[in-house]
Design an enzyme around this catalytic site. Structure first.
Site, PDB file in Angstrom:
ATOM      1  N   CYS A   1      57.005   5.687  54.298  1.00 51.34           N
ATOM      2  CA  CYS A   1      56.751   4.444  54.145  1.00 51.34           C
ATOM      3  C   CYS A   1      54.944   4.163  52.884  1.00 51.34           C
ATOM      4  O   CYS A   1      55.260   3.049  51.927  1.00 51.34           O
ATOM      5  CB  CYS A   1      55.797   3.883  55.004  1.00 51.34           C
ATOM      6  SG  CYS A   1      58.128   3.157  55.974  1.00 51.34           S
TER       7      CYS A   1
ATOM      8  N   CYS B   1      54.806   6.415  57.921  1.00 47.78           N
ATOM      9  CA  CYS B   1      55.575   8.133  57.713  1.00 47.78           C
ATOM     10  C   CYS B   1      55.434   7.808  55.949  1.00 47.78           C
ATOM     11  O   CYS B   1      54.669   7.382  55.431  1.00 47.78           O
ATOM     12  CB  CYS B   1      57.059   7.623  57.583  1.00 47.78           C
ATOM     13  SG  CYS B   1      58.149   6.629  57.112  1.00 47.78           S
TER      14      CYS B   1
ATOM     15  N   GLU C   1      57.140  -1.888  57.190  1.00 44.87           N
ATOM     16  CA  GLU C   1      57.025  -1.663  56.247  1.00 44.87           C
ATOM     17  C   GLU C   1      57.488  -1.933  54.887  1.00 44.87           C
ATOM     18  O   GLU C   1      57.090  -2.694  53.636  1.00 44.87           O
ATOM     19  CB  GLU C   1      56.105  -0.448  56.238  1.00 44.87           C
ATOM     20  CG  GLU C   1      54.759   0.410  56.773  1.00 44.87           C
ATOM     21  CD  GLU C   1      55.082   1.543  58.130  1.00 44.87           C
ATOM     22  OE1 GLU C   1      54.984   1.310  58.490  1.00 44.87           O
ATOM     23  OE2 GLU C   1      56.986   0.934  57.766  1.00 44.87           O
TER      24      GLU C   1
END
Length: 163
Positions: A97, A94, A66
Site C-alpha cells: 500500500c 503495508c 488503501e
C-alpha cells in the site's frame, strides 16, 4: 522541507473527522469478517473515496482498503495521480500500500494504529519516509490510535477464541 514531528502535532479537526469516517469503514470490514481496516481519501476538503478491506470477500490478497480507495479516488477525479489528496487509514500501510501511495502521488497519509508486523511507514520499514523515491509524502501517525487499535485487537481476540 516536510517535518514529520511538526505534522504529528497538527492533528486538526479535519484529521479527526475523516479518521472517524475511516473507522466506520473499518467497522464495516469487521462486520464482514474482514480484518477491520478502513480508509478514506480527501481532496480539496471533499471526500472522494472510502473503502475497507475486502481480501476475504474478493479472494484477492491485494484488496486492502488503501488499494481499493486509491482506485475509487482515481476514478472519481479521472486522473491517475492524486496530487493534493490526503489518505486516512486506520492501520499503518503495508509495503504494498505504501508503494501504491507513492505511485498515486498522494500528498499526505494519516494513520491510526501502528503495525509492528508489516507497517511500512516507520514500524518495520519506512517506504514513505525513506526520501530516496521520486515522490515524497507527508505523514501523521497515531490519529485516534486507541480506537483504531481496539477494533483490530478485538477482532483478532475473537478470532483466537473461535479456533
Amino acid at each position: 522541507m516536510f517535518d514529520p514531528d511538526i505534522q504529528n502535532a497538527l492533528q486538526n479537526e479535519d484529521d479527526l473527522k475523516f479518521m472517524q469516517i475511516a473507522l466506520r469503514q473499518a467497522a464495516e470490514a469487521y462486520d464482514e469478517n474482514e480484518v477491520p481496516v478502513g480508509c478514506v481519501i480527501v481532496k480539496d476538503g471533499k471526500l472522494i473515496a472510502k473503502a475497507h478491506n475486502q481480501v476475504e470477500t474478493l479472494k484477492d490478497p491485494t484488496a486492502h482498503a488503501e488499494i481499493l480507495a486509491i482506485t475509487q479516488a482515481s476514478a472519481a477525479i479521472e486522473h491517475k495521480w492524486l496530487l493534493g489528496a490526503t489518505l486516512y487509514t486506520t492501520l499503518e500501510p503495508c509495503s504494498m500500500c505504501a508503494g501504491a501511495l507513492i505511485l498515486a502521488r498522494v500528498a499526505r497519509v494519516v494513520f491510526g494504529a501502528f503495525d509492528p508486523k508489516t507497517g511500512a511507514c516507520g514500524s518495520v520499514f519506512d517506504v514513505i519516509g525513506g526520501g530516496k523515491l521520486n515522490h515524497q509524502i507527508g505523514i501523521s501517525k497515531g490519529v485516534l490510535e486507541e480506537e483504531c487499535a481496539f477494533l483490530l485487537s478485538d477482532f483478532f481476540q475473537k478470532k483466537r477464541e473461535i479456533t
